[in-house]
Write a protein that holds these residues in place. Sequence first.
Motif, PDB file in Angstrom:
ATOM      1  N   VAL A  62       0.869  -1.173   0.000  1.00 54.98           N
ATOM      2  CA  VAL A  62       0.000   0.000   0.000  1.00 54.98           C
ATOM      3  C   VAL A  62       0.906   1.223   0.000  1.00 54.98           C
ATOM      4  O   VAL A  62       1.811   1.336   0.842  1.00 54.98           O
ATOM      5  N   ILE A  63       0.674   2.144  -0.936  1.00 60.44           N
ATOM      6  CA  ILE A  63       1.478   3.362  -1.035  1.00 60.44           C
ATOM      7  C   ILE A  63       0.601   4.553  -0.675  1.00 60.44           C
ATOM      8  O   ILE A  63      -0.414   4.821  -1.331  1.00 60.44           O
ATOM      9  N   ALA A  64       0.998   5.276   0.380  1.00 55.21           N
ATOM     10  CA  ALA A  64       0.241   6.426   0.870  1.00 55.21           C
ATOM     11  C   ALA A  64       0.480   7.639  -0.017  1.00 55.21           C
ATOM     12  O   ALA A  64       1.375   7.659  -0.873  1.00 55.21           O
ATOM     13  N   ARG A  65      -0.294   8.689   0.219  1.00 50.15           N
ATOM     14  CA  ARG A  65      -0.196   9.879  -0.615  1.00 50.15           C
ATOM     15  C   ARG A  65       1.114  10.633  -0.395  1.00 50.15           C
ATOM     16  O   ARG A  65       1.536  11.404  -1.263  1.00 50.15           O
ATOM     17  N   ASP A  66       1.769  10.422   0.731  1.00 43.72           N
ATOM     18  CA  ASP A  66       3.076  11.040   0.951  1.00 43.72           C
ATOM     19  C   ASP A  66       4.215  10.162   0.435  1.00 43.72           C
ATOM     20  O   ASP A  66       5.391  10.490   0.623  1.00 43.72           O
ATOM     21  N   GLY A  67       3.894   9.055  -0.212  1.00 40.19           N
ATOM     22  CA  GLY A  67       4.906   8.177  -0.774  1.00 40.19           C
ATOM     23  C   GLY A  67       5.396   7.084   0.161  1.00 40.19           C
ATOM     24  O   GLY A  67       6.213   6.251  -0.244  1.00 40.19           O
ATOM     25  N   SER A  68       4.928   7.049   1.405  1.00 42.34           N
ATOM     26  CA  SER A  68       5.349   6.000   2.327  1.00 42.34           C
ATOM     27  C   SER A  68       4.723   4.668   1.921  1.00 42.34           C
ATOM     28  O   SER A  68       3.609   4.618   1.391  1.00 42.34           O
ATOM     29  N   VAL A  69       5.465   3.588   2.188  1.00 41.60           N
ATOM     30  CA  VAL A  69       5.101   2.260   1.688  1.00 41.60           C
ATOM     31  C   VAL A  69       4.937   1.291   2.853  1.00 41.60           C
ATOM     32  O   VAL A  69       5.779   1.250   3.763  1.00 41.60           O
ATOM     33  N   THR A  70       3.860   0.513   2.818  1.00 43.42           N
ATOM     34  CA  THR A  70       3.631  -0.566   3.786  1.00 43.42           C
ATOM     35  C   THR A  70       3.463  -1.865   3.031  1.00 43.42           C
ATOM     36  O   THR A  70       2.666  -1.948   2.089  1.00 43.42           O
ATOM     37  N   GLN A  71       4.205  -2.906   3.437  1.00 50.59           N
ATOM     38  CA  GLN A  71       4.048  -4.224   2.848  1.00 50.59           C
ATOM     39  C   GLN A  71       3.200  -5.089   3.769  1.00 50.59           C
ATOM     40  O   GLN A  71       3.337  -5.039   4.996  1.00 50.59           O
ATOM     41  N   LEU A  72       2.329  -5.905   3.172  1.00 47.43           N
ATOM     42  CA  LEU A  72       1.436  -6.766   3.947  1.00 47.43           C
ATOM     43  C   LEU A  72       1.587  -8.245   3.626  1.00 47.43           C
ATOM     44  O   LEU A  72       1.189  -9.095   4.427  1.00 47.43           O
ATOM     45  N   VAL A  73       2.112  -8.564   2.451  1.00 49.46           N
ATOM     46  CA  VAL A  73       2.233  -9.954   2.013  1.00 49.46           C
ATOM     47  C   VAL A  73       3.605 -10.134   1.363  1.00 49.46           C
ATOM     48  O   VAL A  73       4.020  -9.280   0.567  1.00 49.46           O
ATOM     49  N   PRO A  74       4.327 -11.228   1.660  1.00 51.13           N
ATOM     50  CA  PRO A  74       5.595 -11.481   0.959  1.00 51.13           C
ATOM     51  C   PRO A  74       5.356 -11.609  -0.549  1.00 51.13           C
ATOM     52  O   PRO A  74       4.306 -12.090  -0.984  1.00 51.13           O
ATOM     53  N   PHE A  75       6.332 -11.207  -1.347  1.00 48.03           N
ATOM     54  CA  PHE A  75       6.127 -11.163  -2.787  1.00 48.03           C
ATOM     55  C   PHE A  75       6.045 -12.539  -3.434  1.00 48.03           C
ATOM     56  O   PHE A  75       5.620 -12.645  -4.593  1.00 48.03           O
ATOM     57  N   ASP A  76       6.451 -13.579  -2.716  1.00 46.89           N
ATOM     58  CA  ASP A  76       6.344 -14.938  -3.274  1.00 46.89           C
ATOM     59  C   ASP A  76       5.083 -15.657  -2.809  1.00 46.89           C
ATOM     60  O   ASP A  76       4.951 -16.864  -3.004  1.00 46.89           O
ATOM     61  N   ARG A  77       4.156 -14.913  -2.203  1.00 44.31           N
ATOM     62  CA  ARG A  77       2.892 -15.495  -1.760  1.00 44.31           C
ATOM     63  C   ARG A  77       1.733 -14.756  -2.422  1.00 44.31           C
ATOM     64  O   ARG A  77       1.800 -13.549  -2.688  1.00 44.31           O
ATOM     65  N   GLU A  78       0.661 -15.490  -2.650  1.00 50.40           N
ATOM     66  CA  GLU A  78      -0.523 -14.923  -3.295  1.00 50.40           C
ATOM     67  C   GLU A  78      -1.229 -13.948  -2.364  1.00 50.40           C
ATOM     68  O   GLU A  78      -1.503 -14.264  -1.206  1.00 50.40           O
ATOM     69  N   ALA A  79      -1.497 -12.739  -2.868  1.00 46.53           N
ATOM     70  CA  ALA A  79      -2.370 -11.785  -2.181  1.00 46.53           C
ATOM     71  C   ALA A  79      -3.698 -11.733  -2.925  1.00 46.53           C
ATOM     72  O   ALA A  79      -3.779 -12.056  -4.110  1.00 46.53           O
ATOM     73  N   TRP A  80      -4.741 -11.293  -2.242  1.00 39.55           N
ATOM     74  CA  TRP A  80      -6.089 -11.361  -2.793  1.00 39.55           C
ATOM     75  C   TRP A  80      -6.551  -9.971  -3.217  1.00 39.55           C
ATOM     76  O   TRP A  80      -7.354  -9.315  -2.538  1.00 39.55           O
ATOM     77  N   HIS A  81      -6.040  -9.534  -4.366  1.00 41.79           N
ATOM     78  CA  HIS A  81      -6.273  -8.163  -4.829  1.00 41.79           C
ATOM     79  C   HIS A  81      -6.975  -8.085  -6.179  1.00 41.79           C
ATOM     80  O   HIS A  81      -7.582  -7.064  -6.511  1.00 41.79           O
TER      81      HIS A  81
END
Length: 279
Positions: A62-81
Amino acid sequence: MKILNHRLTRDDGSALAYLASPHVGKTISPRFLILHYTAGSSAAGTVAWFRNPASRVSAHLVIARDGSVTQLVPFDREAWHAGQSRWGSLSGLNRYSIGIELDNAGCLIRSGGKWISPLSRRSYPDSEVTVACHRHDPPGTPPCGWHSYTPEQIEATLECSMALIDQYGLADVLGHEDIAPGRKRDPGPDFPLESVRARLLGRGNDHPERYRTTARLYVRNGPGPEHAALPGTPLPPATEVEVLAKRGLWWEVDVAGEVNGVMDIVGWCHSKYLKAIDV
């Protein structure tokens, strides 16, 4: 930025924010990057929803409007988006992609002289809204308002995406609107998807838009006349520029060569005074 153990880090190896979502599927070998808008009212609210056991949705970043980044799922795992989705012969793009959600209210409606989100009912000023038609709208569809992305979000998206493409060899950068047309409209017309794709993948057939100035033209440090003019401007007539992003009538440009003794002028100008160069 770089990837270590399927997590995004800064170049020095220090970690970015990681708040695990419970909505994680099987191990994947990602092939695509999918960009979304959240349609919510804040990045923090989206992160909280993706971590809520009741939501059944998630994304890798998730990328906020100030450019800060939060990761929620490892990139080698399926996310439900992605939900029901298709690209070429593939269906169910969750199994083949990394999903990035950008904090953005999406499509807005005009009510009582204000731009309103139909989901959150929050209002947005005209300075944060682009009025445009969606590229998938049928001919004759009237334009609507679209919440503008911030320069910080675009830059963060480019940085994260480049690290992901380098690490996983991703084949393409797509919008949710590409893989679920008719059902989804994100990231929408304010996001410069073609420009971002060209910069990330270096495609020879994705030529940047080039223009010449038709009059003396100030380039500013933000999209509007209230922002300060950059050193080296005004540009003289017939100066060549490359368009990086568009926010309504205000466009972000990269000025070619040296102008008035200044190199590397990148900023915002009014598109009224630009004429396309035929290629």
